[in-house]
Design a protein around this motif. Structure first.
Motif, PDB file in Angstrom:
ATOM      1  N   VAL A 299      58.136  18.108 106.118  1.00 56.03           N
ATOM      2  CA  VAL A 299      56.374  17.237 105.456  1.00 56.03           C
ATOM      3  C   VAL A 299      55.627  17.650 106.361  1.00 56.03           C
ATOM      4  CG1 VAL A 299      56.489  15.447 103.619  1.00 56.03           C
ATOM      5  CG2 VAL A 299      58.803  15.688 104.072  1.00 56.03           C
ATOM      6  N   ILE A 300      55.033  17.325 105.509  1.00 58.41           N
ATOM      7  CA  ILE A 300      53.565  17.598 106.419  1.00 58.41           C
ATOM      8  C   ILE A 300      52.647  16.348 106.149  1.00 58.41           C
ATOM      9  CG2 ILE A 300      50.660  18.485 105.133  1.00 58.41           C
ATOM     10  CD1 ILE A 300      52.775  21.209 106.403  1.00 58.41           C
ATOM     11  N   PRO A 301      51.827  16.023 107.474  1.00 56.85           N
ATOM     12  CA  PRO A 301      51.136  15.496 107.559  1.00 56.85           C
ATOM     13  C   PRO A 301      49.908  14.658 106.945  1.00 56.85           C
ATOM     14  CG  PRO A 301      50.904  16.288 109.446  1.00 56.85           C
ATOM     15  CD  PRO A 301      52.164  16.924 108.440  1.00 56.85           C
ATOM     16  N   LEU A 302      49.612  13.808 106.238  1.00 51.99           N
ATOM     17  CA  LEU A 302      48.419  13.845 105.423  1.00 51.99           C
ATOM     18  C   LEU A 302      47.340  12.309 106.265  1.00 51.99           C
ATOM     19  CD1 LEU A 302      49.763  13.909 101.840  1.00 51.99           C
ATOM     20  CD2 LEU A 302      47.811  15.905 103.194  1.00 51.99           C
ATOM     21  N   SER A 303      46.113  12.847 106.250  1.00 58.40           N
ATOM     22  CA  SER A 303      45.403  11.671 106.673  1.00 58.40           C
ATOM     23  C   SER A 303      44.898  10.369 105.601  1.00 58.40           C
ATOM     24  CB  SER A 303      43.595  12.267 107.430  1.00 58.40           C
ATOM     25  OG  SER A 303      43.341  12.588 106.457  1.00 58.40           O
ATOM     26  N   VAL A 304      44.730   9.579 106.418  1.00 58.47           N
ATOM     27  CA  VAL A 304      44.160   8.515 105.813  1.00 58.47           C
ATOM     28  C   VAL A 304      43.204   8.693 104.368  1.00 58.47           C
ATOM     29  CG1 VAL A 304      42.647   6.123 105.871  1.00 58.47           C
ATOM     30  CG2 VAL A 304      44.238   6.347 107.972  1.00 58.47           C
TER      31      VAL A 304
ATOM     32  N   TYR B 197      58.400  15.074  86.870  1.00 54.26           N
ATOM     33  CA  TYR B 197      58.693  15.774  88.223  1.00 54.26           C
ATOM     34  C   TYR B 197      57.050  16.556  88.249  1.00 54.26           C
ATOM     35  CZ  TYR B 197      63.681  15.620  88.462  1.00 54.26           C
ATOM     36  OH  TYR B 197      64.762  15.350  89.075  1.00 54.26           O
ATOM     37  N   ASP B 198      56.298  16.028  87.592  1.00 49.66           N
ATOM     38  CA  ASP B 198      54.631  16.908  87.230  1.00 49.66           C
ATOM     39  C   ASP B 198      54.208  16.267  87.668  1.00 49.66           C
ATOM     40  OD1 ASP B 198      56.156  18.274  85.314  1.00 49.66           O
ATOM     41  OD2 ASP B 198      56.004  16.608  84.052  1.00 49.66           O
ATOM     42  N   LYS B 199      54.264  15.313  88.842  1.00 49.15           N
ATOM     43  CA  LYS B 199      52.923  14.751  89.591  1.00 49.15           C
ATOM     44  C   LYS B 199      53.210  14.739  91.036  1.00 49.15           C
ATOM     45  CE  LYS B 199      50.938  11.062  86.446  1.00 49.15           C
ATOM     46  NZ  LYS B 199      51.035  10.363  86.433  1.00 49.15           N
ATOM     47  N   LYS B 200      52.681  15.495  92.202  1.00 49.24           N
ATOM     48  CA  LYS B 200      52.943  15.221  93.270  1.00 49.24           C
ATOM     49  C   LYS B 200      53.083  14.070  94.570  1.00 49.24           C
ATOM     50  CE  LYS B 200      50.623  19.926  94.055  1.00 49.24           C
ATOM     51  NZ  LYS B 200      49.470  20.394  93.828  1.00 49.24           N
TER      52      LYS B 200
ATOM     53  N   ILE C 223      64.482  11.049 103.955  1.00 50.03           N
ATOM     54  CA  ILE C 223      64.117  11.352 102.336  1.00 50.03           C
ATOM     55  C   ILE C 223      63.486  12.275 101.771  1.00 50.03           C
ATOM     56  CG2 ILE C 223      62.331  10.262 101.354  1.00 50.03           C
ATOM     57  CD1 ILE C 223      61.709   8.083 103.255  1.00 50.03           C
ATOM     58  N   LYS C 224      63.572  13.686 102.346  1.00 49.66           N
ATOM     59  CA  LYS C 224      62.611  14.554 101.608  1.00 49.66           C
ATOM     60  C   LYS C 224      64.323  15.317 100.985  1.00 49.66           C
ATOM     61  CE  LYS C 224      60.317  18.483 101.328  1.00 49.66           C
ATOM     62  NZ  LYS C 224      61.201  19.416 100.929  1.00 49.66           N
ATOM     63  N   THR C 225      65.341  15.134 101.678  1.00 52.53           N
ATOM     64  CA  THR C 225      66.217  15.999 101.688  1.00 52.53           C
ATOM     65  C   THR C 225      67.280  14.939 100.508  1.00 52.53           C
ATOM     66  OG1 THR C 225      67.092  15.915 103.808  1.00 52.53           O
ATOM     67  CG2 THR C 225      68.581  15.918 102.091  1.00 52.53           C
TER      68      THR C 225
ATOM     69  N   ASP D 245      60.294  18.696  94.531  1.00 52.90           N
ATOM     70  CA  ASP D 245      60.070  20.068  95.407  1.00 52.90           C
ATOM     71  C   ASP D 245      58.932  19.554  94.860  1.00 52.90           C
ATOM     72  OD1 ASP D 245      62.363  21.190  95.888  1.00 52.90           O
ATOM     73  OD2 ASP D 245      62.710  22.512  94.443  1.00 52.90           O
ATOM     74  N   ASN D 246      58.106  18.604  94.940  1.00 53.15           N
ATOM     75  CA  ASN D 246      56.677  18.027  94.880  1.00 53.15           C
ATOM     76  C   ASN D 246      56.410  17.194  95.469  1.00 53.15           C
ATOM     77  OD1 ASN D 246      58.566  15.877  93.275  1.00 53.15           O
ATOM     78  ND2 ASN D 246      57.091  16.045  92.241  1.00 53.15           N
ATOM     79  N   VAL D 247      56.650  17.616  97.080  1.00 50.33           N
ATOM     80  CA  VAL D 247      56.805  16.166  98.227  1.00 50.33           C
ATOM     81  C   VAL D 247      54.945  16.341  98.744  1.00 50.33           C
ATOM     82  CG1 VAL D 247      56.468  15.150  99.969  1.00 50.33           C
ATOM     83  CG2 VAL D 247      58.605  15.147  97.825  1.00 50.33           C
TER      84      VAL D 247
END
Lengths: 463, 463, 463, 463
Positions: C248-253, C302-305, C318-320, C328-330
């Protein structure tokens, strides 16, 4: 702050990740990039820049793979070559990594475009020089790879880079090179894992010179160039390299028996040299695991599929080492090993091993024996050699310049008995039958105080 | 060759193992010694020497434990103290580690007996200085620990050590100190994980001096001394320290309910500050995990048994951190956590948390509120402070010199909101009721561009 | 021989790998297939068959992924549906796995095509029944999923499968079902991890019947059907499912602050319920980690990230879990957590928590309060309920059938306080403001001996 | 609920931990008890009871160690023996483990005091029988260990236990024995890892009887008893057993060279059989790793210190296996292995290996060769044997009843070539010189379709 040196053992390749305040840069990444992603994410960093100090000849670069998994920009020093990706780098260009500046310094010599990167401390003092293959602990970058013919010229270029760009830096600058001891990218890299400019000035033998001329004379050397370098150069130009996977597929005894007969397959045996000596499948190439990074590129073919003979627990590591060299042609492994092979009644082959005292006895008996010494000339100079032995460095063993007699028992010597087994496996494939390797090699010979002669003398004798 | 820096996070303590040709030395080992044994054995090394650069005040030394598990000889720099083990060290004494010489250099100042150890490269060039607490990246060793009264004198001693012994070394010598950024053994240690003498000369603020007098003036500083240092000093004198074990015993809700009523027990809550704020067991002391190494020694008692409130997965790490500080008095952990505690109907307590904008509103309403700022003076100088706030550094929070009003709502500020929760938990235990912590602390305040005043001005105002 | 039950926790899904003499079969694989490959390869086995006992409604099947990484043939029981892959299965069909026979037994009822697989011991005795969702420990497969209207008919079909096919087997046959305790595929699955036909005959309440009619009456039950089942049914028909990745990709504040404002994003907070209560980002959906498998499919779109709020160390798990449900929309995770969020001065929200004794006091004060009880009717029957509380099972909380008053303080009760927080987060998103959750829930209430009334009585009272 | 079978491979020993509602019981623990503690603590359980089904002859019990690390009470079935710890067990005695009852059932036969433990499901149905060594998958407990003379009598006792206590249970009861396939505590234990009473009744060959007489005739068998059983019996009586540690100390080449000359040291080589064949240190005893649990107790001495020759990565596992057998006398390991040994010029020895086809040729040449077959009589009956071979089961190889000629080349056969190497190492130590082992053994012979004769016939021929 994150600062991490990532060592790819075997290759003796160093890559680096440096990060601060959410931003990270990776320098000279390898192909299996998980470690960069994990290091970055654990430290709440995003990899924003990937820098390549120069064209890598000895491993597959991971820069495009990293860019695929992040939003990183790739910068490449040698963009004068036909690279399909990356941005160019200019002298003095700099990247801001949190509180720290990383500055590009043009240092050609090893390649035409080589750059070093100078990291400044938060208060702008010069701190770390990522020197790529320009300067390594105890060694300098090879100057014969651009073209053998241009070696002198590139050595002069390197001289200028050192004298004008690197040596003027203060002695305390920490040097972080792209390679450590054991790399084929330097002949004499020191074990000294952490070093500084001051230490290199004092101890690096290649930096001990008075004039440009002396420098060039000393350093314009042509070394062996493994054939796989060519493949690496090609592969690294490509934007779309295959992603790396570690998994290898099991093969049954019958499958291996069938495939091993085919021309487009090669058996690679990566067990201990003693296991190989006791029993191996006919025609296997032997390389021990820690020797793979150095020798697979000399003796394996990219055009034949590889079948691995090794323990299950070593598979992923072996696949990774091969993958770093671009060997994606691994078909699978013999899932039950030689144990399964024998249980199903398949034939195996062996190679005799001798202790040095037994070799000595044989020599004393003046039997029909010959000693084949496959060490490098440096080793021969340092450790001496056995009288009347034939010298052929391992990497030239398959060339036909020097004749190895076929009517005698050949005792193969190397330093400790590992490379001998590579040589034995290769010679057997070309038809030699009466081959033996000497356990412990010259090291055992010398420990046992058996006589050696100096290199020069014997040459004289021979003449 | 093996060269490895082993960092004990939290403590920011560095120990080192260096080995060559079968022999290894460990410098300033910590109490949990598995990592030294494993590193050595994996590399076919025997630990033959253990060196202590000085008396350690901030952690339990592992030298006797290492000696118990190996045949290593222990050498201790501060044998003028009443140590029950170890051999003394003399100026110029050296140990041969395979091909390398390690030489003792007397560098008193931080302690009376402090030594540094200079590792020479295989060709005898000075390579690495294990500088103990004499010199650290960006900092020098504290000189107030031998005795506050002798601070000036010890600072002069340190001056002599530096000027006569260390600064004359060549600039490229790599400095490997016993502590990194975050240690209580230095006030300003830099994040710079790898450094050299040349870099320190240029950037270490404490090395910027013209005269001895200036040096002493600058560096004869008295800093806070955590109460647990005394315990460390005592413990480290002993030959027979208790061996370290990681295992902690589970306690049921009922057991914890009973034990937490007893005078000889203390509850230590090591969950996130938000969890603590939402619900905790009455009377718990809060310290977040990464803060344990810094604050446990200030606020926990060696005479009371510890009951841990934390996640199961963190237990071993927490036990290890506490063990390094000599806290062997961990009775167990609340095995089902606050979840189990609540499920069985037990009462819990909470602490209010506020976002900075809400605090701002309250202040604007001129309500009955007071701001308690528990940051250090350095932080206050750097980041400014909120007008009319009360300043008490966290480690002095339980001292009664400055009065905190009990009839107002106290908003506690620290840098980010973690230390505030320690303060809140401690104040609550002393009877304060209307306490809140500010999420994000001064950092949030400044990010939101709320007004701060400079430290000096307000002091003037106050006067 | 290799026989391994692989439990996917949360889902309470069981898959199995069985192998002998080089050949392995996998039954009902999940999407993250590494474990099957590793188990097989470590044991020198090739996965040659993948069997699906029935259409899976509650997770993404890994059969096509397994076939992609091996040469395995896939066999699917429910091929009457529009599956794009797999071969059909016939009654009595068998697969030879080394020395063992695995035989297909048609057992429709849960689905139209369901099969069970009977493994015979080497001497041909019936040994293990892989019963899919036909029979589970303490439960039978749901018969309402083919179509609610056909529930009775499918229950009769199930009756026939049991009476004609399964119950006639000898009592010692070990039953290996596709689900364990906690699965949404059964209402009453027992904790009994290993069971046999004899034990089920004696203890499974659904097998206690005298006539077909009684059986149908007892078992033709319509249960809640999570909305995500529909997605699973669709996904599982496809041949080309997306491969699963854990990263999973990190996102900043700042990124999270921006994205969380967008309509096509949803924030999923997977921290502890106490952390969520103390501070969370406005509009987040709360689900605790162990509850994800049960509730994500009810409340996530399923339609929102998805943006995750959780600790770094939990990310891959958690991703698993989400991946097994086809999410898959994480997009990524808030890399510095709420700590970073607050430090940058961002606002957060909170939800009040109460101990039961405080709730009790409030109720006694006859304040303007209301109790909302979100437990299932089974739980209410077993544990009793609080007088005058409103009952809405959690999964129906967003339906508008029952009115929750908006002018009172709502105390939410569940069994222990976890599901309450889901409910609170959902209600808050719909505009409720004065909500509190009760720590420990009914369990705390009962532990504290506060009064409950029986379900029936109160209903009577209400009427 | 926690229910976990813990398998000690090699020993093929099963222990169990079962827990519910905070309480756990461990049945027949092994000496290295970490796994029980971890399993319990992870599941918020306290181990309150430790039960021993009988006196263990084949491994060191961990019950006292477990009691030392918990507050558990130990109950021992065979307290008629001179045990220094534990409480006795009475028929019908039961332990409450959360919601579950565990009931003691007296089942003597294997030992005088043996008990089985019957776990009831939450609704009191008989669920799992922990049957100790009374009944195993496909086998029953040995009745010759109390005393060879009492074998018949104990077999009758076992008959009564089975007929009166176990067989009357319902067929669905799951049987959890103390041993699995490969244990020396049963001659024919099946690979069937999970079984039930119903399956055993149908398939266990030892349960196929019509009369008590037939049962006794069938089952009153005297099997080999490894000499180490005696040591286990003694050790297990003691209350204070040594705690187990995994760490082993490295030894240099010179140290091993010296120690290996001493009478109170034994070299144990645990590498692959091929490595041993190629080179080993004179006088070493060979046992491959997976064979250690079965053969170390036959061929190693408790009175001599052990020096291990194996890879570093296998050390802890090997030490653990030896520790379970009570071998605490491990001095250390040759830290650089045979590689280091040879490098320092030390001599090594080797053992010839042959493929079956080469053996066949030698036999056809009617050379001066002899075949030594070290398989058990069961194997010989099943797989046939080679004409004119000498039969001595491996465990009797050092007894002097049957003469092995010393003037011929001895080809040693076992099933696959592993045990042959043990035999070869042992015979070499007694002075045999011309020994070779056959790779693949009888399995290779049969795969190659070389002729075998039946066991009986040849005996006749011989006579």
């Amino acid at each position: 702050m994150l600062f991490k040196k990532i060592i790819s053992e075997g290759l003796a390749h160093n890559s680096y990740i440096f990060g601060s305040q959410g931003t990270a840069v990776v320098i000279d990444p390898r192909r299996d990039i998980e470690i960069y992603l994990e290091s970055a994410y654990e430290n709440d960093l995003k990899i924003q820049y990937v820098l390549e100090t120069h064209r890598h000849e000895d491993f597959v670069s991971g820069s495009t793979e990293l860019a695929k998994h992040t939003d990183a920009e790739v910068f490449h020093a040698d963009l004068q070559l036909d690279y399909q990706y990356g941005k160019g780098i200019k002298e003095g260009q700099s990247w801001l990594i949190g509180d720290y500046d990383l500055e590009a310094i043009s240092t050609p010599g090893h390649t035409t475009g080589s750059f070093s990167f100078l990291l400044k401390d938060a208060d702008k003092t010069d701190w770390i020089l990522f020197s790529g293959d320009t300067m390594m602990a105890g060694d300098l970058g090879r100057t014969d790879l651009v073209s053998e013919k241009l070696t002198k010229q590139m050595t002069e270029t390197l001289y200028n880079s050192l004298v004008k760009k690197i040596l003027p830096l203060h002695d305390g600058v920490i040097i972080c090179p792209a390679h450590g001891s054991g790399s084929v990218c330097g002949s004499d890299i020191s074990e000294r894992e952490w070093t500084s400019l001051g230490i290199e000035k004092r101890t690096n033998p290649k930096l001990q010179f008075k004039t440009k001329k002396e420098f060039i004379k000393k350093n314009a050397t042509i070394l062996d160039k493994p054939p796989y370098f060519k493949k690496m150069e090609e592969l690294n130009l490509r934007k779309n390299k295959k992603s790396f996977t570690k998994r290898v597929i099991p093969l049954s005894v019958d499958e291996v028996a069938k495939l091993s007969q085919k021309d487009d397959y090669q058996l690679l045996d990566v067990r201990s040299n003693l296991e190989f000596s006791a029993a191996h499948i006919e025609n296997s190439i032997y390389i021990w695991e820690e020797g793979l990074a150095s020798f697979a590129g000399w003796f394996l073919s990219y055009d034949k599929k590889i079948i691995l003979i090794c323990e299950y627990s070593r598979l992923e590591t072996i696949k990774t080492i091969l993958g770093r060299l671009g060997f994606d042609n691994v078909k699978g492994y013999l899932s039950e090993g030689l144990f399964g092979w024998h249980r199903e009644g398949k034939k195996s082959s062996n190679i005799a091993t001798y202790n040095v005292n037994m070799v000595c006895e044989k020599l004393d008996q003046k039997n029909n024996v010959e000693i084949l010494d496959i060490r490098d000339s440096d080793e021969i100079n340092n450790e001496g050699k056995i009288k009347n032995s034939i010298q052929i460095p391992l990497v030239h063993i398959l060339e036909n310049k020097i004749k190895i007699p076929t009517d005698k028992t050949i005792f193969i010597f190397c330093g400790t008995g590992l490379r001998s087994m590579i040589a034995a496996s290769l010679l057997k494939r070309t038809g030699f039958k009466d081959i033996a390797i000497v356990l412990g090699g010259l090291s055992a010979w010398n420990s046992s105080k058996f006589p050696v002669c100096e290199n020069v003398n014997e040459n004289n004798e021979k003449e």
